[in-house]
Design a protein around this motif. Structure first.
Motif, PDB file in Angstrom:
ATOM      1  N   ARG A 101      11.539 -19.661   8.936  1.00  0.00           N
ATOM      2  CA  ARG A 101      10.938 -20.929   9.360  1.00  0.00           C
ATOM      3  C   ARG A 101       9.422 -20.820   9.439  1.00  0.00           C
ATOM      4  O   ARG A 101       8.713 -21.758   9.090  1.00  0.00           O
ATOM      5  CB  ARG A 101      11.535 -21.354  10.702  1.00  0.00           C
ATOM      6  CG  ARG A 101      12.968 -21.831  10.557  1.00  0.00           C
ATOM      7  CD  ARG A 101      13.631 -22.103  11.881  1.00  0.00           C
ATOM      8  NE  ARG A 101      14.972 -22.615  11.664  1.00  0.00           N
ATOM      9  CZ  ARG A 101      15.852 -22.836  12.621  1.00  0.00           C
ATOM     10  NH1 ARG A 101      15.520 -22.580  13.882  1.00  0.00           N
ATOM     11  NH2 ARG A 101      17.051 -23.304  12.345  1.00  0.00           N
ATOM     12  N   ILE A 102       8.942 -19.697   9.906  1.00  0.00           N
ATOM     13  CA  ILE A 102       7.495 -19.491   9.936  1.00  0.00           C
ATOM     14  C   ILE A 102       6.945 -19.466   8.524  1.00  0.00           C
ATOM     15  O   ILE A 102       5.905 -20.064   8.228  1.00  0.00           O
ATOM     16  CB  ILE A 102       7.155 -18.195  10.687  1.00  0.00           C
ATOM     17  CG1 ILE A 102       7.505 -18.336  12.180  1.00  0.00           C
ATOM     18  CG2 ILE A 102       5.673 -17.842  10.524  1.00  0.00           C
ATOM     19  CD1 ILE A 102       7.393 -17.045  12.957  1.00  0.00           C
ATOM     20  N   ASP A 103       7.661 -18.802   7.625  1.00  0.00           N
ATOM     21  CA  ASP A 103       7.231 -18.745   6.228  1.00  0.00           C
ATOM     22  C   ASP A 103       7.222 -20.135   5.598  1.00  0.00           C
ATOM     23  O   ASP A 103       6.316 -20.486   4.841  1.00  0.00           O
ATOM     24  CB  ASP A 103       8.162 -17.817   5.445  1.00  0.00           C
ATOM     25  CG  ASP A 103       7.731 -17.661   3.995  1.00  0.00           C
ATOM     26  OD1 ASP A 103       6.586 -17.224   3.758  1.00  0.00           O
ATOM     27  OD2 ASP A 103       8.538 -17.970   3.095  1.00  0.00           O
ATOM     28  N   ALA A 104       8.243 -20.952   5.935  1.00  0.00           N
ATOM     29  CA  ALA A 104       8.325 -22.309   5.377  1.00  0.00           C
ATOM     30  C   ALA A 104       7.181 -23.189   5.862  1.00  0.00           C
ATOM     31  O   ALA A 104       6.800 -24.156   5.190  1.00  0.00           O
ATOM     32  CB  ALA A 104       9.665 -22.944   5.747  1.00  0.00           C
ATOM     33  N   GLN A 115       0.826 -19.649  16.474  1.00  0.00           N
ATOM     34  CA  GLN A 115       1.122 -20.993  16.947  1.00  0.00           C
ATOM     35  C   GLN A 115       2.553 -21.395  16.602  1.00  0.00           C
ATOM     36  O   GLN A 115       3.251 -22.028  17.408  1.00  0.00           O
ATOM     37  CB  GLN A 115       0.139 -21.990  16.336  1.00  0.00           C
ATOM     38  CG  GLN A 115      -1.263 -21.913  16.918  1.00  0.00           C
ATOM     39  CD  GLN A 115      -2.200 -22.935  16.294  1.00  0.00           C
ATOM     40  OE1 GLN A 115      -2.068 -23.286  15.123  1.00  0.00           O
ATOM     41  NE2 GLN A 115      -3.131 -23.418  17.083  1.00  0.00           N
ATOM     42  N   ALA A 116       2.998 -21.012  15.402  1.00  0.00           N
ATOM     43  CA  ALA A 116       4.372 -21.324  15.000  1.00  0.00           C
ATOM     44  C   ALA A 116       5.373 -20.601  15.886  1.00  0.00           C
ATOM     45  O   ALA A 116       6.402 -21.165  16.277  1.00  0.00           O
ATOM     46  CB  ALA A 116       4.585 -20.952  13.536  1.00  0.00           C
ATOM     47  N   VAL A 117       5.089 -19.346  16.213  1.00  0.00           N
ATOM     48  CA  VAL A 117       5.970 -18.571  17.094  1.00  0.00           C
ATOM     49  C   VAL A 117       6.051 -19.237  18.469  1.00  0.00           C
ATOM     50  O   VAL A 117       7.139 -19.402  19.035  1.00  0.00           O
ATOM     51  CB  VAL A 117       5.488 -17.121  17.225  1.00  0.00           C
ATOM     52  CG1 VAL A 117       6.250 -16.396  18.326  1.00  0.00           C
ATOM     53  CG2 VAL A 117       5.649 -16.386  15.903  1.00  0.00           C
ATOM     54  N   ALA A 118       4.904 -19.634  18.990  1.00  0.00           N
ATOM     55  CA  ALA A 118       4.877 -20.288  20.308  1.00  0.00           C
ATOM     56  C   ALA A 118       5.646 -21.607  20.265  1.00  0.00           C
ATOM     57  O   ALA A 118       6.362 -21.953  21.211  1.00  0.00           O
ATOM     58  CB  ALA A 118       3.423 -20.533  20.732  1.00  0.00           C
ATOM     59  N   PHE A 119       5.500 -22.327  19.157  1.00  0.00           N
ATOM     60  CA  PHE A 119       6.196 -23.602  18.994  1.00  0.00           C
ATOM     61  C   PHE A 119       7.714 -23.386  18.990  1.00  0.00           C
ATOM     62  O   PHE A 119       8.461 -24.096  19.661  1.00  0.00           O
ATOM     63  CB  PHE A 119       5.745 -24.259  17.688  1.00  0.00           C
ATOM     64  CG  PHE A 119       6.408 -25.576  17.400  1.00  0.00           C
ATOM     65  CD1 PHE A 119       6.012 -26.726  18.057  1.00  0.00           C
ATOM     66  CD2 PHE A 119       7.426 -25.667  16.464  1.00  0.00           C
ATOM     67  CE1 PHE A 119       6.623 -27.943  17.796  1.00  0.00           C
ATOM     68  CE2 PHE A 119       8.037 -26.877  16.181  1.00  0.00           C
ATOM     69  CZ  PHE A 119       7.635 -28.014  16.859  1.00  0.00           C
ATOM     70  N   VAL A 144       4.330 -26.827  11.596  1.00  0.00           N
ATOM     71  CA  VAL A 144       5.641 -27.150  12.134  1.00  0.00           C
ATOM     72  C   VAL A 144       6.746 -26.727  11.169  1.00  0.00           C
ATOM     73  O   VAL A 144       6.795 -27.189  10.039  1.00  0.00           O
ATOM     74  CB  VAL A 144       5.757 -28.669  12.400  1.00  0.00           C
ATOM     75  CG1 VAL A 144       7.152 -29.000  12.884  1.00  0.00           C
ATOM     76  CG2 VAL A 144       4.723 -29.097  13.425  1.00  0.00           C
ATOM     77  N   PRO A 145       7.645 -25.842  11.595  1.00  0.00           N
ATOM     78  CA  PRO A 145       8.818 -25.512  10.780  1.00  0.00           C
ATOM     79  C   PRO A 145       9.820 -26.673  10.855  1.00  0.00           C
ATOM     80  O   PRO A 145      10.473 -26.870  11.887  1.00  0.00           O
ATOM     81  CB  PRO A 145       9.376 -24.247  11.445  1.00  0.00           C
ATOM     82  CG  PRO A 145       8.314 -23.798  12.420  1.00  0.00           C
ATOM     83  CD  PRO A 145       7.590 -25.040  12.804  1.00  0.00           C
ATOM     84  N   VAL A 146       9.919 -27.450   9.788  1.00  0.00           N
ATOM     85  CA  VAL A 146      10.723 -28.669   9.808  1.00  0.00           C
ATOM     86  C   VAL A 146      12.192 -28.369  10.105  1.00  0.00           C
ATOM     87  O   VAL A 146      12.853 -29.105  10.845  1.00  0.00           O
ATOM     88  CB  VAL A 146      10.581 -29.421   8.463  1.00  0.00           C
ATOM     89  CG1 VAL A 146      11.521 -30.616   8.418  1.00  0.00           C
ATOM     90  CG2 VAL A 146       9.144 -29.875   8.274  1.00  0.00           C
TER      91      VAL A 146
END
Length: 334
Positions: A101-104, A115-119, A144-146
Motif C-alpha cells: 500500500r505504501i508502494d502504491a 506519513q503513509a505509515v502514520a496514516f 494516500v494508499p487507496v
C-alpha cells in the motif's frame, strides 16, 4: 565415526554439533584413544531427528523435550506449531500488505513513506476520533494508499468516521471504484451497503457505470442506493427500481424525489407517469402501496400524470381517491 566425517555426511557443521553437545541435546557415545569424539549409528540417527524437528520450526529446547520426555505428546506440539505458524503468516501478510500500500501511494521520499505509515496506523486505531482525523487529513499532503481507504470504509461502523472516509475516498480519485465494486459482492450485507454508499459519493463515469451494474444486484438495499443515486444523476435506467422501492415502502420518499428529478425531461416524465399508472393498476399492488404510487405522481409534470390523477380521484380506494384529489388541487394552484 569422527566429528569431521559426521559433519560431512549429515550436513551439520562441526560447530553446530559441538553446540548441540553443550546444550545436552546429544552427546557422542564414545571417545577414541586420543580423546576425539566418536559417533555411533544411533548418535547419527539422533542428529537426523534433531534436524528433522528443526525443519518444523521447533526450538532446540523443544526438540530436547520431544526426544527425551517419554510422556511428550507430539499432537500437542504440532497443534502449537500450527498456531504459531498461522500467527507468523498473518503478521507477515499484514506487513506485506502495508508495504504494497505504501508502494502504491508512490512516495517521493522518506517523508512521504513516514506519513503513509502514520496514516495507515491511524486508520487501524481503536479510537474512532483518531480514525476520523486520519480520514480528514489533507490528501494533498499525505500519500494516500487507496486500497487501505477502501478497506477502512468497508469495515467502519461509526457513522461519522464512515462519512469522513467516504469523503477522503471520493477526493482520492477513481482508483478505489473497482475495489468498491468488488465489495458489492461481499457475503456480508453491511459491507455491501457500505460499498454502494461509497460508490454513490464517487465522482466520474466509472462510478456511474458501476452503479448501473448494481441495479441488477440481488441485494435490494444495494439496488435501492444505486437507483436513488442514479436518479439524481439523471440516469433513467433507475426508474424501474425506484418504482419498486415505492411499492415496497423501502426508502420510498428518496425514491420519489429521485423520480421527480428524472422527470425534468418531458419524455422521461411521461414514461415515469405511465409506469406508475401501470403499477397502480396491477392486481397484486396492495392499498398502502397504491397510496404511495399516487403520491409519487405529485411531482411528475405533464398531461399523463395529470390525467392519471383525475382518474385516481374517483378510485374505489378512499385513501387513493382523497390523495389524488388533493394533489390535483395543488397542481391547479401552481
Amino acid at each position: 565415526m569422527l566429528i569431521g566425517e559426521v559433519a560431512r555426511r549429515s550436513g551439520v557443521s562441526a560447530r553446530m554439533l559441538r553446540h548441540y553437545e553443550s546444550l545436552g541435546l546429544m552427546r557422542p557415545s564414545g571417545r577414541t584413544g586420543s580423546g576425539y569424539r566418536e559417533y555411533s549409528g544411533e548418535d547419527i540417527r539422533r542428529i537426523f531427528h534433531i534436524e528433522s524437528l528443526r525443519s518444523l520450526g521447533l526450538s532446540l529446547r523443544e526438540i530436547g523435550r520431544a526426544l527425551d520426555d517419554p510422556g511428550f505428546t507430539p499432537s500437542a506440539l504440532v497443534d502449537d506449531l500450527i498456531r504459531q505458524t498461522r500467527d507468523r503468516i498473518a503478521a507477515e501478510t499484514e506487513l506485506l500488505t502495508r508495504l504494497r500500500r505504501i508502494d502504491a501511494a508512490d512516495p517521493a521520499g522518506w517523508e512521504d513513506v513516514l506519513q503513509a505509515v502514520a496514516f495507515l496506523q491511524a486508520l487501524g486505531s481503536q479510537s474512532a476520533a483518531t480514525r476520523q482525523r486520519a480520514a480528514l487529513s489533507s490528501v494533498d499532503e499525505v500519500p494516500v494508499p487507496v486500497e487501505a481507504l477502501v478497506e477502512a470504509v468497508l469495515r467502519e461502523t461509526e457513522p461519522n468516521v464512515a462519512g469522513a472516509l467516504r469523503w477522503a475516498l471520493a477526493r482520492s480519485g477513481d482508483g478505489g471504484t473497482a475495489l468498491l465494486a468488488e465489495g458489492l459482492g461481499s457475503p456480508v450485507a453491511a459491507v455491501r451497503e457500505r460499498a454502494v454508499q461509497s460508490l454513490a459519493e464517487m465522482p466520474g463515469d466509472e462510478a456511474t457505470a458501476r452503479l448501473r451494474d448494481a441495479l441488477a444486484n440481488p441485494d435490494v438495499v444495494v439496488r435501492g442506493h444505486a437507483a436513488v443515486t442514479l436518479g439524481t444523476r439523471g440516469i433513467a435506467d433507475a426508474v424501474p427500481t425506484l418504482i419498486d422501492m415505492i411499492v415496497a415502502g423501502r426508502n420510498d420518499t428518496d425514491a420519489a424525489d429521485a423520480l421527480s428529478m428524472l422527470a425534468s425531461d418531458a419524455t422521461t416524465a411521461d414514461q415515469i407517469a405511465t409506469r406508475l399508472v401501470d403499477r397502480l393498476a396491477h392486481d397484486t399492488t396492495e392499498a398502502p402501496a397504491r397510496v404511495r404510487l399516487t403520491q409519487a405522481l405529485a411531482d411528475i409534470p405533464g398531461s399523463t400524470a395529470s390525467c392519471a390523477l383525475v382518474e385516481l380521484s374517483h378510485d374505489g380506494n378512499r385513501a387513493v381517491a382523497l390523495t389524488a384529489a388533493y394533489l390535483l388541487q395543488l397542481r391547479d394552484a401552481r
